[in-house]
Each structure stands twice: as C-alpha cells, then as structure tokens.
Design a protein around this motif. Structure first.
Motif, PDB file in Angstrom:
ATOM      1  N   LYS A  58       4.301   3.331  -7.435  1.00 41.98           N
ATOM      2  CA  LYS A  58       4.596   1.950  -7.817  1.00 41.98           C
ATOM      3  C   LYS A  58       3.289   1.157  -8.005  1.00 41.98           C
ATOM      4  CE  LYS A  58       8.787   3.022  -7.640  1.00 41.98           C
ATOM      5  NZ  LYS A  58       9.371   3.393  -8.954  1.00 41.98           N
TER       6      LYS A  58
ATOM      7  N   ALA B  18       0.847  -1.210   0.000  1.00 41.90           N
ATOM      8  CA  ALA B  18       0.000   0.000   0.000  1.00 41.90           C
ATOM      9  C   ALA B  18       0.876   1.251   0.000  1.00 41.90           C
ATOM     10  CB  ALA B  18      -0.932  -0.010   1.212  1.00 41.90           C
ATOM     11  N   GLY B  19       1.930   1.234   0.811  1.00 44.98           N
ATOM     12  CA  GLY B  19       2.820   2.394   0.885  1.00 44.98           C
ATOM     13  C   GLY B  19       3.564   2.635  -0.417  1.00 44.98           C
ATOM     14  N   LEU B  20       3.948   1.565  -1.087  1.00 41.64           N
ATOM     15  CA  LEU B  20       4.670   1.700  -2.363  1.00 41.64           C
ATOM     16  C   LEU B  20       3.829   2.420  -3.417  1.00 41.64           C
ATOM     17  CD1 LEU B  20       6.299  -1.843  -2.467  1.00 41.64           C
ATOM     18  CD2 LEU B  20       7.587   0.294  -2.644  1.00 41.64           C
TER      19      LEU B  20
ATOM     20  N   ILE C 130       2.011   4.883  -3.035  1.00 36.95           N
ATOM     21  CA  ILE C 130       2.058   6.337  -2.806  1.00 36.95           C
ATOM     22  C   ILE C 130       3.152   6.968  -3.674  1.00 36.95           C
ATOM     23  CG2 ILE C 130       2.560   8.103  -1.061  1.00 36.95           C
ATOM     24  CD1 ILE C 130       1.123   6.143   0.959  1.00 36.95           C
ATOM     25  N   GLY C 131       4.252   6.239  -3.830  1.00 36.99           N
ATOM     26  CA  GLY C 131       5.329   6.722  -4.696  1.00 36.99           C
ATOM     27  C   GLY C 131       5.155   6.314  -6.155  1.00 36.99           C
TER      28      GLY C 131
END
Lengths: 280, 316
Positions: free
Chosen positions: B76, B69-71, B73-74
């Motif tokens: 991906k 999930a965090g990836l 944001i950038g």
C-alpha cells in the motif's frame, strides 16, 4: 510436521546460538531471548506458513514481527536455522558491517525482517498495518507479533490495541512475553502491569494464556490462537515464560536481561544445553 | 499593473485533498489515514470516493504512523493526515524507526504548518518541522507554495517510492502557479531571473517574495526569485548557479531560522561558494494567536521583511 522432541532439540540449539552470539561480542540480551526460544522455534518450525526465500510483501504467507527488538538473538538464530540466511552469519552479530544489527532492521537487508524495532512499543502498530493490508489484498494468512511485557508500559501499545479491536483486525495474534521482569527489576516494582487479561479484554481482544517454556503447551497454544482468528477480534496470548529459561543461573531474576556471560559462565550454560545441530 | 497576479485565494490543504483524490483514482494502492481531522485535512472527498481505502485512526498519531508503515509491507501507499505539529514532533521516534530507518513508502501529509495556522496559537503553530524531518536520513521534505503546486506535489509523491514529508497550510492564499503543472521532486522553480540578488523561498513565503521583488525592481534592482518546494533533496545546482550569478542571497520561509531552508542553503553555499546571505524566518521564538497576515508582519515573514533583508544583503 515436527515432533515435540524435534522442536525441543531445535530450541536447545537456538539457546546455544543465543549464548554464543552474546558472549562473542560481550553485549546483547540473553535473558528474554532464552525465554522466547520455544515460542520462536514453534512458530517457525511448526506453526507459520512461509517461504524462506524472503519477499518483503510476504503475500499469502504468515508474517512475524518482533516488537521488543532487543531479543534479536533468538530471532536471528531461528531465521538462520529456518534457511533465511547462512547459519555462519550468526557469528557477525553486533559486529561492524553486519546485517545482524543489535536490534533488527531492514536497513541492511537481512532476510526475514520487515521493519526495524528496538525503540519499544511500535511493533503492534506495524503488525496491524500489515494485517490490514492483507485483508485489503484478499490474503487470508495470519500476522504474528511478539511483545515484551515491560514494553506494554509504552502508550502506543494501547493506542494500537484500541485501534485493532475497533477495526476488527482478527488476522493478528499478538503474544506478550509475560516473564514479569524488565531491565530495572520486576515489572511489579518498576511499573505494575496490573491485570493484563482484563486490560486486553477491556480493549476488545480475545485473550488466552499459554505456557511459553513448555514446547507441547506452546505448540498447542499457538494452534488454539490460530483457530481463534477470523472471529472479529484481535487475539492476545499472555505467554508465561522465565527470563533466562534453559540456563539455571540465568533464571529467577532480571539481571540477565541485557548482560552477556563471561567465558566460564558460557561454558557452564552450554553444558546445560545439548548441541542438537552443529554450533555455527 | 502588477507583474504577478493571482487567480483566486485558495488553501494549500485543499490542494492536498484534491491531489489525494486524484492519486487515489490513478493508483488503487493509495490509501489514506487520518487522526480525527478529516475535514481540516480536506480528505473527505477521498474518503467518500474510496471508503475501503480510508482509515480513521482517531486521536492516536503514534499508532497511525506505525499502521501506515505496516501497510506499506503489503504494497500500500499510505498517506497519513494530521496537523504538522502532530505529524512530526509528536511522533518523531515512530517516524524515525518505523518509517525512515525502515525505508517505508509512507507519505506524511502535514497541514496547518507554521504561523498561518493563526488563531489557535503557538501550541499548534509548529515552526520546527522542516528541521526535524530533513535531519532524517532518506526523508524527502516538500513545502509547496500554493494550491496548484500542493495538488501537483501530492500526485507526484504518490508515484515516488520512499518516505516523504509534505508540508502545507491552513489559510486561503493566492493561487499563482498553473493548473495541471508538472511537479518534479527536488527541482527548483525559477519564477524570474535577475542579476543583483537571489531570493530563495518556500511555502507561503513565495508569494510574499514575488511581491517583494516587484517593489525592489521598482527601485531599480534586478531580482532573481527561486521557489524551492523540495527542501530535501535540495536543488544544489540551481542555487549554486544563481548565487554565483548574483552574489547575494536571501532565503524566506515560514519556519525557525534554525534548521530550515535557509540553513540548508547556507550550508550548501558555505561549502561550495561562500556568499552573503540573509534569512527571513522566525528567529528562535514561538508564535501566538492572531490573523495570518498579522503574524507574518509581527514575526518578520512578509513582503516588507523580505524587502528589508534584500536591502541588508545588498550592503554586505
């Protein structure tokens, strides 16, 4: 650069916002919010490099995550007073059709929020993902994430802690709001956290301590943490705070974790906090 | 001569692995995470081709979902890889909050779904995953039927913006759909048209349905066979149109009756055009160790069960 006095003034106004927000809907979590008012103020008004013209990808910006989403009032106040959305919108907190949900979410499109939180223990993983994406993209900025101390009882935190050090996610600063209290009582009574410094060190983190209700110490602590980035280890700040900090009758116990003040208590609390900017 | 022939036996998980490699070649933002099952998920080719875009998550699926999930944001496009059991039930709250509610562009690649996992037994044979995932608002749920369809689906979902659950399996299974096919999310595939009954199938049960249709046609029935690879969003038009034509429906899936494809079809028909329906699915039971074909037979998912279900629905 803001002076310590200016930052303290901002934190005082943030505390007033928190109390008025939870009072207005007779719900929400004032205790941890008040305890973290200095941290959020320092982060957004002094430490982080960001644009209030919000973009989800936050490329070439420092990012902030809140894993213990129940202290949303402090984040909402600081985001509004940093220019992410109108300060008047704080009056919609927890009300129908609001972007300021009880717990932070991207679902209603509130600027400044990058992922939902509330169900505890999930923020560190998301922050790690965002930090890894930054590295893949050649973006040298830093990712900050705040955690409750009670939240460390969730197993996912330790999966994430193991993963972050293994992958040398050294552009990540995770701060633990170490107030030693949670909703059912003292953490030592509910489920002891043990030696947190030793635990995070054993998981391969660079650990430091910081006084979180002293603006000067908070600013210098966050700068010290920033200086530790890029050295192959994720950074953990054990931030000592007092639940309910700034309001005398809310400190010293866990009972204001998730209870709103009544009219009389609000008046008493506000009398202890200077209105340094205008109330919303 | 049989109406349907297969070109070879191949596992759908290899379709995923080959599709992932292709998706990775097409878009440098595609990244893959795996929870210590790289070989089982057939992710080694991607890992070898793009070592900097492969993340070994270890046996820590909850964290893997959050990192994915965090990836996003950038920018991906992360594919998470583990068994279907650990891709859903084990991490439901992480998917619900950090991926679905947060609207993150994560592709949850779930292998070894259903009974055909075989000998490992019921602990790993998840039969509830479609139900769990289709209940999440905004989650796309896809269960392809063979190697080629799985490969095409994997490439297609990398190009789709939003959370997707992609379910596939372990065993070698007939390959009967074309190579390099176009995969349209949410679009039913009609294998054959017919007038007496509609079989609506997903996943490994599609091949069984085609074989069942051959047998039924030999007995004089005109059978329509529709492959629903996308359980959500469901191709309402294709199902309603076919049900209106034949007036009889059988659903077939490697899943619990509760919460599966059959439920989705029944709900659609009940609200729009009540039609007699019979289910081929596992009836409120856990699985057990055994060979895939033995399990299909014992738990009533194979060709003979589909034939029997069609005969039941024809009497209604």
């Amino acid at each position: 650069m803001a002076s310590i006095q200016e930052l303290e003034n901002t934190a005082s106004q943030v505390r007033r916002d928190i109390l008025r927000m939870v009072h207005a809907v007779n719900s929400g979590h004032p205790g941890g919010s008040l305890g973290c008012a200095d941290y959020f103020t320092a982060l957004y008004f002094e430490i982080m490099d960001y644009s209030a013209d919000f973009k989800m990808d936050g490329k070439n910006e420092d990012l902030c995550f809140l894993s213990n989403g129940h202290i949303s009032p402090v984040w909402y106040s600081v985001l509004a007073r940093s220019g992410f959305f109108p300060i008047t919108e704080l009056s919609t907190f927890r009300k129908i059709d609001s972007r300021l949900q009880g717990h932070p979410t991207t679902h209603e499109g509130l600027p400044g929020i990058r992922i939902a939180s509330g169900s505890l223990g999930q923020g560190m993983s998301a922050a790690i993902g965002a930090a890894m994406a930054k590295k893949m993209n050649g973006d040298t900025k830093t990712v900050y994430c705040l955690h409750g101390d009670g939240e460390l009882q969730e197993g996912q935190i330790w999966e994430a802690a193991m993963f972050a050090s293994h992958n040398k996610v050294d552009n990540l600063i995770c701060t633990v709001d170490y107030n030693k209290r949670q909703i059912d009582g003292d953490t030592d009574d509910v489920l002891s956290l043990g030696n947190l410094r030793a635990k995070f060190e054993a998981f391969g983190w660079d650990v430091m301590e910081m006084e979180g209700n002293n603006m000067e110490a908070t600013v210098s602590g966050l700068k010290e943490a920033k200086a530790k980035t890029g050295n192959g280890k994720p950074i953990c700040i054990l931030m000592t705070t007092e639940m309910g900090a700034g309001v005398d009758f809310m400190m010293g116990s866990h009972k204001w974790h998730g209870v709103a003040p009544n009219d009389e208590q609000l008046k008493d609390a506000l009398s202890q906090l200077t209105e340094t900017a205008e109330d919303y | 001569m049989a109406k349907y022939e297969y070109t070879e036996m191949k596992d759908t998980r290899s379709g995923f692995g080959d599709g992932l490699l292709e998706a990775g070649k097409r878009n440098k933002n595609v990244v893959a995470l795996c929870a210590d099952l790289t070989g089982s998920l057939k992710m080694n080719d991607f890992k070898d081709a793009f070592p900097d875009r492969f993340i070994q998550a270890g046996i820590a699926e909850a964290n893997m979902m959050g990192v994915a999930a965090g990836l996003t944001i950038g920018g991906k496009i992360p594919f998470t890889g583990t068994f279907a059991n650990f891709s859903t039930g084990r991490v439901y709250d992480q998917i619900r909050q950090s991926i679905a509610y947060s609207g993150k562009n994560v592709k949850i690649a779930a292998s070894h779904a259903g009974l055909t996992l075989g000998e490992d037994g019921a602990t790993h044979q998840i039969l509830e995953d479609i139900g769990l995932m289709k209940m999440l608002p905004g989650m796309v749920v896809i269960n392809p039927c063979d190697y080629e369809q799985t490969k095409a689906a994997t490439i297609a979902i990398a190009e789709f913006d939003g959370p997707v659950y992609l379910r596939f399996g372990r065993p070698k299974w007939p390959v009967f759909t074309p190579a390099n096919q176009k995969f349209e999310i949410g679009k039913a595939v009609t294998f054959q048209e017919g007038n007496n009954v509609t079989i609506i199938a997903t996943g490994h049960c599609v091949w069984e349905s085609l074989k069942a249709a051959e047998e039924l046609e030999a007995e004089g029935l005109s059978v329509e066979v529709i492959n629903i690879h996308t359980i959500k969003p469901l191709d309402n038009d294709a199902i309603l149109k076919s049900a209106a034509k034949t007036g009889r429906v059988v659903t077939a899936e490697e899943h619990q009756m509760n919460g599966g494809l059959g439920d989705s079809v029944a709900q659609l028909l009940a609200r729009n055009n009540p039609t007699p329906i019979e289910y081929v699915a596992v009836d409120d039971s856990f699985g057990e160790s055994g060979k895939p074909e033995e399990l299909f037979e014992k738990y009533g998912l194979g060709k003979s069960s589909i034939v029997a279900a069609v005969k039941r629905v024809m009497k209604r």
